[in-house]
Enzyme design. Structure first.
Site, PDB file in Angstrom:
ATOM      1  N   ALA A  67      -9.502   7.409  -0.059  1.00 25.67           N
ATOM      2  CA  ALA A  67      -9.604   8.247  -1.254  1.00 25.67           C
ATOM      3  C   ALA A  67      -8.235   8.257  -1.928  1.00 25.67           C
ATOM      4  O   ALA A  67      -7.212   7.997  -1.286  1.00 25.67           O
ATOM      5  CB  ALA A  67     -10.024   9.651  -0.853  1.00 25.67           C
ATOM      6  N   GLY A 110     -11.453   6.935   3.316  1.00 25.74           N
ATOM      7  CA  GLY A 110     -12.693   6.919   2.539  1.00 25.74           C
ATOM      8  C   GLY A 110     -13.239   5.514   2.354  1.00 25.74           C
ATOM      9  O   GLY A 110     -14.446   5.333   2.185  1.00 25.74           O
ATOM     10  N   GLU A 113     -15.137   4.844   5.355  1.00 21.35           N
ATOM     11  CA  GLU A 113     -16.341   5.686   5.271  1.00 21.35           C
ATOM     12  C   GLU A 113     -17.351   5.090   4.292  1.00 21.35           C
ATOM     13  O   GLU A 113     -18.554   5.134   4.525  1.00 21.35           O
ATOM     14  CB  GLU A 113     -15.953   7.113   4.870  1.00 21.35           C
ATOM     15  CG  GLU A 113     -15.183   7.815   5.990  1.00 21.35           C
ATOM     16  CD  GLU A 113     -14.605   9.156   5.585  1.00 21.35           C
ATOM     17  OE1 GLU A 113     -13.883   9.210   4.567  1.00 21.35           O
ATOM     18  OE2 GLU A 113     -14.871  10.153   6.267  1.00 21.35           O
ATOM     19  N   GLU A 133      -6.341   9.476   7.967  1.00 19.93           N
ATOM     20  CA  GLU A 133      -6.172  10.774   7.299  1.00 19.93           C
ATOM     21  C   GLU A 133      -5.253  11.717   8.059  1.00 19.93           C
ATOM     22  O   GLU A 133      -4.534  12.520   7.468  1.00 19.93           O
ATOM     23  CB  GLU A 133      -7.532  11.462   7.109  1.00 19.93           C
ATOM     24  CG  GLU A 133      -8.439  10.825   6.084  1.00 19.93           C
ATOM     25  CD  GLU A 133      -9.357   9.764   6.668  1.00 19.93           C
ATOM     26  OE1 GLU A 133      -9.075   9.231   7.767  1.00 19.93           O
ATOM     27  OE2 GLU A 133     -10.364   9.457   6.014  1.00 19.93           O
TER      28      GLU A 133
HETATM   29  C1  HXC Z   1      -3.519   6.415  -3.736  1.00 16.79           C
HETATM   30  C2  HXC Z   1      -2.733   4.457  -2.856  1.00 16.79           C
HETATM   31  C3  HXC Z   1      -3.526   4.606  -1.710  1.00 16.79           C
HETATM   32  C4  HXC Z   1      -4.364   5.760  -1.642  1.00 16.79           C
HETATM   33  C5  HXC Z   1      -2.410   2.792  -1.500  1.00 16.79           C
HETATM   34  N1  HXC Z   1      -2.065   3.311  -2.690  1.00 16.79           N
HETATM   35  N2  HXC Z   1      -3.295   3.566  -0.883  1.00 16.79           N
HETATM   36  N3  HXC Z   1      -2.730   5.360  -3.861  1.00 16.79           N
HETATM   37  N4  HXC Z   1      -4.325   6.626  -2.668  1.00 16.79           N
HETATM   38  N5  HXC Z   1      -5.183   5.991  -0.606  1.00 16.79           N
HETATM   39  C6  HXC Z   1      -1.117   2.777  -3.669  1.00 16.79           C
HETATM   40  C7  HXC Z   1       0.322   2.954  -3.203  1.00 16.79           C
HETATM   41  O1  HXC Z   1       0.785   4.235  -3.536  1.00 16.79           O
HETATM   42  C8  HXC Z   1       0.995   1.866  -3.989  1.00 16.79           C
HETATM   43  O2  HXC Z   1       1.181   2.321  -5.318  1.00 16.79           O
HETATM   44  C9  HXC Z   1      -0.040   0.748  -4.041  1.00 16.79           C
HETATM   45  O3  HXC Z   1      -1.299   1.372  -3.782  1.00 16.79           O
HETATM   46  C10 HXC Z   1       0.198  -0.312  -2.974  1.00 16.79           C
HETATM   47  O4  HXC Z   1       0.314   0.331  -1.706  1.00 16.79           O
HETATM   48  P1  HXC Z   1       1.588   0.150  -0.748  1.00 16.79           P
HETATM   49  O5  HXC Z   1       1.647   1.353   0.124  1.00 16.79           O
HETATM   50  O6  HXC Z   1       2.799  -0.195  -1.522  1.00 16.79           O
HETATM   51  O7  HXC Z   1       1.131  -1.140   0.080  1.00 16.79           O
HETATM   52  P2  HXC Z   1       1.495  -1.525   1.589  1.00 16.79           P
HETATM   53  O8  HXC Z   1       2.945  -1.252   1.863  1.00 16.79           O
HETATM   54  O9  HXC Z   1       0.957  -2.902   1.792  1.00 16.79           O
HETATM   55  O10 HXC Z   1       0.660  -0.500   2.495  1.00 16.79           O
HETATM   56  C11 HXC Z   1      -0.724  -0.545   2.471  1.00 16.79           C
HETATM   57  C12 HXC Z   1      -1.293   0.695   3.174  1.00 16.79           C
HETATM   58  C13 HXC Z   1      -0.688   1.966   2.515  1.00 16.79           C
HETATM   59  C14 HXC Z   1      -0.960   0.677   4.670  1.00 16.79           C
HETATM   60  C15 HXC Z   1      -2.813   0.648   2.998  1.00 16.79           C
HETATM   61  O11 HXC Z   1      -0.870   1.888   1.091  1.00 16.79           O
HETATM   62  C16 HXC Z   1      -1.317   3.234   2.959  1.00 16.79           C
HETATM   63  O12 HXC Z   1      -1.021   3.751   4.053  1.00 16.79           O
HETATM   64  N6  HXC Z   1      -2.175   3.797   2.113  1.00 16.79           N
HETATM   65  C17 HXC Z   1      -2.810   5.086   2.387  1.00 16.79           C
HETATM   66  C18 HXC Z   1      -3.912   4.923   3.415  1.00 16.79           C
HETATM   67  C19 HXC Z   1      -4.535   6.267   3.715  1.00 16.79           C
HETATM   68  O13 HXC Z   1      -3.868   7.207   4.162  1.00 16.79           O
HETATM   69  N7  HXC Z   1      -5.819   6.381   3.431  1.00 16.79           N
HETATM   70  C20 HXC Z   1      -6.568   7.669   3.628  1.00 16.79           C
HETATM   71  C21 HXC Z   1      -6.532   8.511   2.353  1.00 16.79           C
HETATM   72  S1  HXC Z   1      -7.298  10.059   2.575  1.00 16.79           S
HETATM   73  P3  HXC Z   1       2.621   2.193  -6.049  1.00 16.79           P
HETATM   74  O14 HXC Z   1       2.404   2.935  -7.328  1.00 16.79           O
HETATM   75  O15 HXC Z   1       3.646   2.778  -5.136  1.00 16.79           O
HETATM   76  O16 HXC Z   1       2.766   0.703  -6.227  1.00 16.79           O
HETATM   77  C22 HXC Z   1      -8.932   9.726   2.561  1.00 16.79           C
HETATM   78  C23 HXC Z   1      -9.849  10.919   2.705  1.00 16.79           C
HETATM   79  C24 HXC Z   1     -11.278  10.506   2.547  1.00 16.79           C
HETATM   80  O17 HXC Z   1      -9.351   8.620   2.433  1.00 16.79           O
HETATM   81  C25 HXC Z   1     -12.207  11.702   2.514  1.00 16.79           C
HETATM   82  C26 HXC Z   1     -12.859  11.972   1.220  1.00 16.79           C
HETATM   83  C27 HXC Z   1     -13.482  10.889   0.484  1.00 16.79           C
END
Ligand code: HXC
Length: 259
Positions: A67, A110, A113, A133
């Site tokens: 998400a 998400g 999911e 998460e």
């Molecule tokens: C918003 C995101 C994002 C996310 C990545 N980006 N994941 N933005 N929400 N979930 C954005 C980053 O901010 C970045 O933007 C760009 O995408 C590229 O990501 P990087 O982090 O620079 O890439 P990398 O170093 O290769 O790392 C990849 C990654 C990391 C390991 C996937 O992005 C990451 O940990 N993302 C979050 C994963 C996460 O926590 N997901 C769960 C979310 S909560 P910029 O602008 O900096 O270039 C969830 C709840 C669901 O999903 C329940 C309800 C539906």
């Protein structure tokens, strides 16, 4: 409806429609509009008789990295409750035609999911599945604690949900989370092959059979989903959630205090 965050093709292959998540710079992070668009596209395809199977995919780097953290960062528990995004997810789950997720790269939070909400998952060797998460001081909210546990069993689900660790496509296959693993250049093709096998069957029997398999899988699930949802909203009452998401946006390590 004009879509901003997805691309769709109703006649991608004979009897097969395609939905491609299209926020590549954000690794297909699932914002609310994107989810609405998926819901709308699925409902539209569900009404078209010629379509017998639907594929949802992302790109090589990411199916979806979860998400949209930036959209959620400043939300309160009550905001989350009022937005009621899971109504959209419930509608997605009600798609009558089989939906196959074709996954490459990150399939997280998400995103994982969403893949698990589909009926089958075909993955590239490069796919990584996870529920990270917990690292943001929240928890899965769109079925992760329920569907992952049912798919892979308690031991692995607990480890993934409590540590946020990712598993590889091979591990996901061994654990029973996904159907097939193929080299990266073949994952969409392989999903089409599987979709074609389904599309060759009677659409009526397929519809009834899908409904019945889901019945087996979902018994007791609704209760679990509501339970999970309340706890997910509750996470947004903590300052750790703000810190976890803020740290992600600011690209630093979070400092959690347990409040
Ligand atoms: C918003 C995101 C994002 C996310 C990545 N980006 N994941 N933005 N929400 N979930 C954005 C980053 O901010 C970045 O933007 C760009 O995408 C590229 O990501 P990087 O982090 O620079 O890439 P990398 O170093 O290769 O790392 C990849 C990654 C990391 C390991 C996937 O992005 C990451 O940990 N993302 C979050 C994963 C996460 O926590 N997901 C769960 C979310 S909560 P910029 O602008 O900096 O270039 C969830 C709840 C669901 O999903 C329940 C309800 C539906």
């Amino acid at each position: 409806m004009q879509y901003e965050y997805i691309l769709t093709e109703a006649a991608y292959k004979p009897h097969i429609a395609l939905i491609q998540l299209n926020r590549p710079k954000e690794l297909n992070a699932l914002n609310l509009q994107l989810m609405q668009e998926i819901k709308h596209a699925l409902a539209t395809f569900d009404q078209i008789d010629d379509i017998r199977c639907i594929i949802i995919t992302g790109n090589e780097r990411a199916f979806a990295a979860g998400a949209d953290i930036k959209q959620m960062e400043n939300r309160t528990a009550i905001d989350m409750l009022k937005i009621d995004q899971f109504e959209t997810w419930d509608q997605i789950r009600k798609t009558r035609k089989p939906v196959i997720a074709a996954v490459s790269g990150f399939c997280l939070g998400g995103g994982c999911e969403l893949a698990m909400t589909c009926d089958m998952i075909v993955a590239s060797e490069t796919a990584k599945f996870g529920q990270p998460e917990i690292k943001l001081a929240i928890m899965p909210g769109a079925g992760g604690t329920q569907r992952l546990t049912k798919a892979v069993g308690k031991a692995l689900a607990m480890e993934m949900v409590l540590t946020g660790k990712f598993i590889t496509a091979e591990q996901a296959l061994d654990a029973g989370l996904i159907n097939r693993v193929v080299p990266e250049e073949l994952y969409l093709e392989e999903a089409v092959k599987l979709a074609s096998e389904v599309a060759a069957q009677s659409p009526v029997a397929v519809r009834l059979a899908k409904e019945s398999v889901l019945k087996a899988f979902d018994s007791g699930l609704q209760e679990g989903l509501y339970f999970e949802r309340k706890n997910f909203y509750m996470c947004f009452a903590s300052s750790d959630q703000k810190e976890g998401m803020n740290a992600f946006v600011e690209k630093r390590k979070p400092q959690f205090t347990g409040r």
